[in-house]
Motif scaffolding. Structure first.
Motif, short mmCIF file in Angstrom:
data_model
loop_
_atom_site.label_atom_id
_atom_site.label_comp_id
_atom_site.label_asym_id
_atom_site.label_seq_id
_atom_site.Cartn_x
_atom_site.Cartn_y
_atom_site.Cartn_z
N LEU A 7 0.84 -1.27 0.02
CA LEU A 7 -0.08 -0.01 0.28
C LEU A 7 0.91 1.31 -0.20
O LEU A 7 0.32 2.27 -0.52
N SER A 8 2.26 1.14 0.44
CA SER A 8 2.93 2.49 0.50
C SER A 8 3.09 2.71 -1.08
O SER A 8 3.52 3.74 -1.18
N ILE A 722 4.47 7.77 3.42
CA ILE A 722 3.94 7.68 4.80
C ILE A 722 2.52 7.42 4.98
O ILE A 722 1.53 8.27 4.17
N SER A 723 1.89 6.55 5.71
CA SER A 723 0.73 6.39 6.00
C SER A 723 0.20 6.16 7.43
O SER A 723 1.23 5.76 8.17
N ARG A 724 -0.79 6.35 7.71
CA ARG A 724 -1.45 6.23 9.04
C ARG A 724 -1.73 4.40 9.28
O ARG A 724 -2.45 4.03 8.36
N VAL A 725 -1.75 4.23 10.60
CA VAL A 725 -2.20 2.85 10.96
C VAL A 725 -3.65 3.15 11.51
O VAL A 725 -3.61 3.87 12.43
N ALA A 726 -4.71 2.76 10.63
CA ALA A 726 -6.10 2.93 11.01
C ALA A 726 -6.48 2.25 12.30
O ALA A 726 -7.47 2.46 12.95
N THR A 727 -6.28 0.98 12.34
CA THR A 727 -6.67 -0.23 13.40
C THR A 727 -5.52 -0.28 14.25
O THR A 727 -4.62 -1.18 13.85
N TYR A 728 -5.59 -0.31 15.55
CA TYR A 728 -4.67 -0.64 16.43
C TYR A 728 -5.23 -0.63 17.53
O TYR A 728 -6.35 -0.29 18.22
N ALA A 761 -4.76 6.59 5.04
CA ALA A 761 -4.80 5.03 5.68
C ALA A 761 -4.42 3.83 5.04
O ALA A 761 -4.75 3.76 4.00
N LEU A 762 -4.01 2.96 5.71
CA LEU A 762 -3.52 1.52 5.20
C LEU A 762 -4.86 0.84 5.21
O LEU A 762 -5.58 0.92 5.88
#
Length: 935
Positions: A7-8, A722-728, A761-762
């Motif tokens: 995805l990057s 650069i991407s953000r992690v949506a689910t953690y 987001a990823l």
């Protein structure tokens, strides 16, 4: 979280103008500045290289061409290395004497071109290595201590011309027996003993007052005696692999005036003075790995140096250095002697060199910490202290052929001495032309996880178009230069190294433990640098990281704050781990007592004795009394813990157990047995983790990070995306999310203090995607004059080595694959990836005549969404393999018919010492399957 490597490729980084440097930043601005510079790292973070001026044969044309080539591919440092081409030297004519008039002219041209190109220029401080040259005369050249022995019997009145010791080959001599330089150190008499044993040091008699002009006048007591004459003279050690006209003696590394005199010679020849040094353009000097001659290191003033450092006269103990054993003294004296050798070498060469160059606004970069044993005299130092004494500590790592991997020691030295940069002679090898950038990635990712954050290629050998291909090469090292098959496609690899270096230089390293590696000389970590795997500590699992510390840091830089061991530059540790040894100096024990009393936790066995000779019985008594006070009733078995002041001493528990009792969870862990390595740095912006998949298979795991209340982002160093992690998931002290890494994949996980909701987001791209194959036939074009046909058609994708055509089978270089594929009317509205499957070794994809990008690591996947069109699309794929195949084929040909040209021998045993890696063709070409992924 899945497919973040894939995805990057799809997400787009963003940037703004560089922020001003003269004001403090708000948190959002800090994040943005780091993001911008991660995408396009400043020049200071980009790789450099040992730039081989082979045989000193250079020209202004070759210099300019090399520097422009480096700059064009994202390199920014060139380290002048005048050095011999030891393989087939006639291939490369001998050039000018190093630092002779012509050499100085070329160096000045280099400096001027470096300024023009805004590149940093360094120089190895000799031809070949180590420090020395034709200008070094015997009086300030490298020295050892030598001894001759004569047996006499008494009583008698003796008048005897004592013989010189036997001096080594290469020692400058006036005549057959007399050195050009020598200095008598001592004449001693000891009771004769065939086994060279002395029962009491009082039996050693100094005859120095009775010795003059080579003659001994002495009234011999009754009995049989051995007379020992100790002489300081040159060991004759000369430069290692200097260019043909540039040989000379090593300097005396134990004399600070020799270091100054040597470096001053460079400045004088180059016309640099402290007043004009800021404009000189020579950024740094390099001292390479210390490899001294075997024997007993010495210098003119060593007796007085020893007296000052150790507090007693060494004369009566000199027989120990000649192989005699003095009861109850030898080991303790040798400890003192070796400590003095280490301290003096560090002071006279590294500290003095650093201070001298500072006046000229230049830095000292040095491999001052090894490689170390097996022979202690070759590098007789406390490695950490030696590395901490220079501007930039440098280690080295080899790829595949050897297990030489000297990074953890060097990064520890940088951390504990407050230095930002951890450099390494990178990718050294005797494997010629066999390793792809993907193979290099495996090695460098391990080095990054051990703390490396600055790349210096070993090597960029200067070669000319008329030299052919691969052209000129140094006998060891990876050939990162325009003679490399994939040089034209090397910039993405350079960008990867630069982005990793950039982030890994931010903030401070995070470690839970510091490991004291004892107080002895020589001292290295690991003690032998033959380490096929990342060095670990017994009792400390992979989820906790550590630094190695030495006596100097414990005594002079370590304190306690809020129960943590802290250093002046910001590093801190939860526990101090002691080595499994019985000796400890009084000074270190007393400091450890202060640290524990102030609140530190120390883990390790109770010491039993002090090293060294002076007052050792008294010190032993005191040490055991203080150790009993500090360790209390702890015995390492039934009783494992003792409270002392605000802190604790623990003996008998593993470091993991101690950290767990302190409620300190692993810094990074993951589900399953997937081999993921990591390193963690903490910054003002947040927490930075670098993760590396050490396996050949894709890794899927839940990663757990010891971070709470921050926002995870994925920073891909291969693309800059650069991407953000949506689910953690956040627990009491940790954050967890799903990780997928391809074979030997790597990424940064950045926990930002600031939530950046606008970042893409990823997501799971493969979910719902449609994958279709692009089948043959494939037309493949080969370049002329390299043995392969102009074109061939492959109905199916195969390795070139499987072709019946020998020109293809042994082809090396770039071949071009042609095909096409059709897309429907909605092509421009979809995300479309091209997956090349497998290939060897580098590819560049062109769609409808435009480049989609260069692929050099798995997965060989590229986004072509912006290049496709409805209907037929033209597909061109350039595939580059390595020189090994054509060279292997050339070995079957008469020399006059060979395609390649190089100074390297075609004899296997010469290319790889020992001949254990014969020439063998490697899989090459586009292997596929090639597919389109649409969503």
């Amino acid at each position: 979280m899945k497919y973040f490597i894939i995805l990057s490729i799809l997400t787009i980084g963003y940037s703004i103008s560089r922020l001003p440097e003269n004001r403090s930043f708000e948190p959002v601005e800090i994040s943005q500045k780091l993001s911008d510079e991660f995408v396009n790292p400043p020049s200071s973070y980009r790789p450099g290289a040992f730039w081989c001026w082979l045989n000193g044969n250079m020209s202004t044309t070759s210099i300019t061409r090399d520097l422009e080539a480096m700059k064009s591919k994202g390199m920014n440092r060139a380290e002048i290395w005048d050095v011999a081409a030891i393989r087939n030297p006639s291939f490369i004519p001998a050039g000018a004497e190093f630092l002779g008039d012509e050499s100085v002219r070329l160096i000045k041209h280099t400096i001027a071109e470096g300024k023009r190109l805004k590149m940093s220029i360094g120089i190895v401080a000799s031809s070949g290595w180590n420090a020395g040259g034709s200008w070094v005369t015997p009086d300030w050249a490298s020295k050892n201590l030598y001894c001759s022995a004569v047996d006499v019997a008494g009583p008698q009145v003796l008048s005897l011309d004592l013989p010189f010791p036997k001096f080594p080959e290469g020692c400058p001599m006036k005549d057959q027996h007399t050195p050009v330089f020598y200095k008598d150190v001592s004449v001693l008499a000891v009771p004769y003993d065939e086994k060279k044993k002395i029962s009491d040091v009082a039996q050693v008699k100094s005859l120095t007052p009775f010795f003059k002009n080579g003659k001994l006048e002495w009234t011999v007591p009754e009995g049989k005696w051995t007379i020992l004459r100790f002489v300081c003279s040159n060991n004759g050690q000369r430069l290692i692999v200097p260019s043909p006209n540039s040989n000379g003696l090593f300097i005396d590394f134990f004399d600070p005036n020799a270091t100054i005199r040597h470096l001053q010679y460079f400045m004088d020849r180059l016309g640099v003075t402290p007043g004009n040094s800021s404009e000189a353009g020579l950024g740094y000097f390099e001292f390479d790995s210390m490899e001294l001659a075997e024997g007993t290191p010495w210098t003119d003033l060593f007796p007085s140096i020893f007296q000052e450092r150790r507090g007693y006269d060494l004369e009566r103990y000199l027989p120990v250095l000649a192989g005699w054993d003095i009861r109850n003294c030898s080991d303790r004296f040798l400890y003192d002697f070796k400590e003095t050798v280490s301290d003096q070498l560090i002071y006279s060469h590294y500290q003095t060199g650093t201070a001298f160059l500072k006046k000229y606004h230049a830095e000292l970069v040095s491999e001052s910490g090894g490689p170390g044993p097996p022979v202690w005299e070759t590098c007789p130092v406390d490695a950490l202290k030696a590395l901490g004494a220079v501007s930039v500590p440098r280690g080295e790592f080899w790829i595949q052929h050897r297990n030489m991997f000297l990074i953890k020691e060097v990064s520890s030295a940088a951390h504990i001495y407050g230095k930002k940069i951890v450099d390494a002679e990178s990718f050294t090898t005797w494997r010629r032309w066999k390793d792809s950038p993907f193979a290099l990635k495996k090695a460098v990712d391990r080095a990054f996880c051990e703390g490396l954050n600055n790349i210096t290629f070993h090597t960029f050998a200067s070669t000319n178009p008329e030299d052919g291909f691969p052209g000129r090469t140094y006998h060891a090292g990876y050939d990162m230069n325009p003679g490399t098959t994939w040089w034209s496609k090397s910039k993405p690899f350079m960008d990867y190294l630069s982005r990793c270096s950039y982030l890994l230089q931010q903030g401070l390293f995070v470690a839970d433990a510091c490991y004291y590696y004892g107080d002895q000389t020589p001292n290295f970590f690991p003690f032998f640098h033959d380490v096929p795997e990342k060095p670990r500590l017994k009792g400390l699992s992979n989820g906790y990281d550590f630094d190695v510390v030495n006596s100097d840091v414990i005594l002079n830089r370590m304190s306690v704050k809020d129960g943590r061991l802290v250093l002046p530059d910001g590093m801190s540790y939860s526990i101090l781990m002691l080595p499994d040894q019985v000796q400890m100096t009084m000074e270190v024990l007393e400091k450890i007592m202060k640290l524990v009393k102030a609140g530190a936790t120390v883990v390790g066995p109770r010491p039993e004795t002090v090293p060294g000779l002076k007052d050792w019985e008294k010190k032993n008594s005191t040490l055991n009394r203080l150790a009993a006070e500090l360790w209390g009733a702890s015995d390492g078995q039934k009783i494992v813990e003792h409270t002392y002041g605000k802190g604790k001493i623990i003996w008998g528990l593993a470091a993991d157990q101690v950290l767990s009792k302190k409620s300190i969870e692993p810094d990074f862990s993951f589900t399953g047995t997937s081999p993921i390595d990591y390193i963690h740095r903490t910054t003002e912006m947040g927490e930075i983790y670098f993760l590396s998949n050490e396996s050949e298979k894709t890794v899927n795991a839940i990663g757990q990070f010891r971070v709470k209340g921050k926002y995870p982002e994925i920073w891909d160093p291969s693309t800059g995306v650069i991407s953000r992690v949506a689910t953690y998931t956040q627990a009491k002290r940790t954050t967890s999310f799903e990780i997928e890494l391809p074979p030997h994949g790597s990424t940064f996980v950045v926990f930002n203090n600031t939530k950046r909701s606008k970042l893409p987001a990823l997501s799971d791209f493969k979910k719902g995607a449609v994958e279709t194959s692009i089948s043959g036939p494939w037309k493949v074009n080969f370049p002329p004059n390299w043995g392969a046909p102009a074109s061939v058609v492959f109905d199916q994708l195969i390795s070139w080595t499987a072709s019946e055509n020998t020109g293809i089978k042994y082809f090396s270089g770039t071949a071009v694959y042609h095909n096409s594929f059709k897309l429907g009317a909605g092509a421009g509205k979809k995300t479309i990836l091209l997956n090349l499957g497998d290939l060897q070794d580098v590819a560049e994809v062109f769609v409808n005549g435009k480049s989609a990008g260069i692929l050099w690591k798995k997965p060989y996947l590229v986004d072509i969404s912006q290049l496709v069109q409805p209907g037929t699309n033209d597909l061109k794929i350039e595939i580059v393999n390595l020189w090994i195949n054509r060279l292997t084929g050339d070995m079957l040909l008469d020399p006059k018919d060979r395609f390649c040209k190089t100074n390297q021998s075609y004899m296997t045993s010469e290319i790889w010492p020992g001949g254990d890696e014969p020439f063998r063709i490697q899989t090459a070409g586009l292997l596929g399957p090639v597919t389109l992924i649409e969503k």
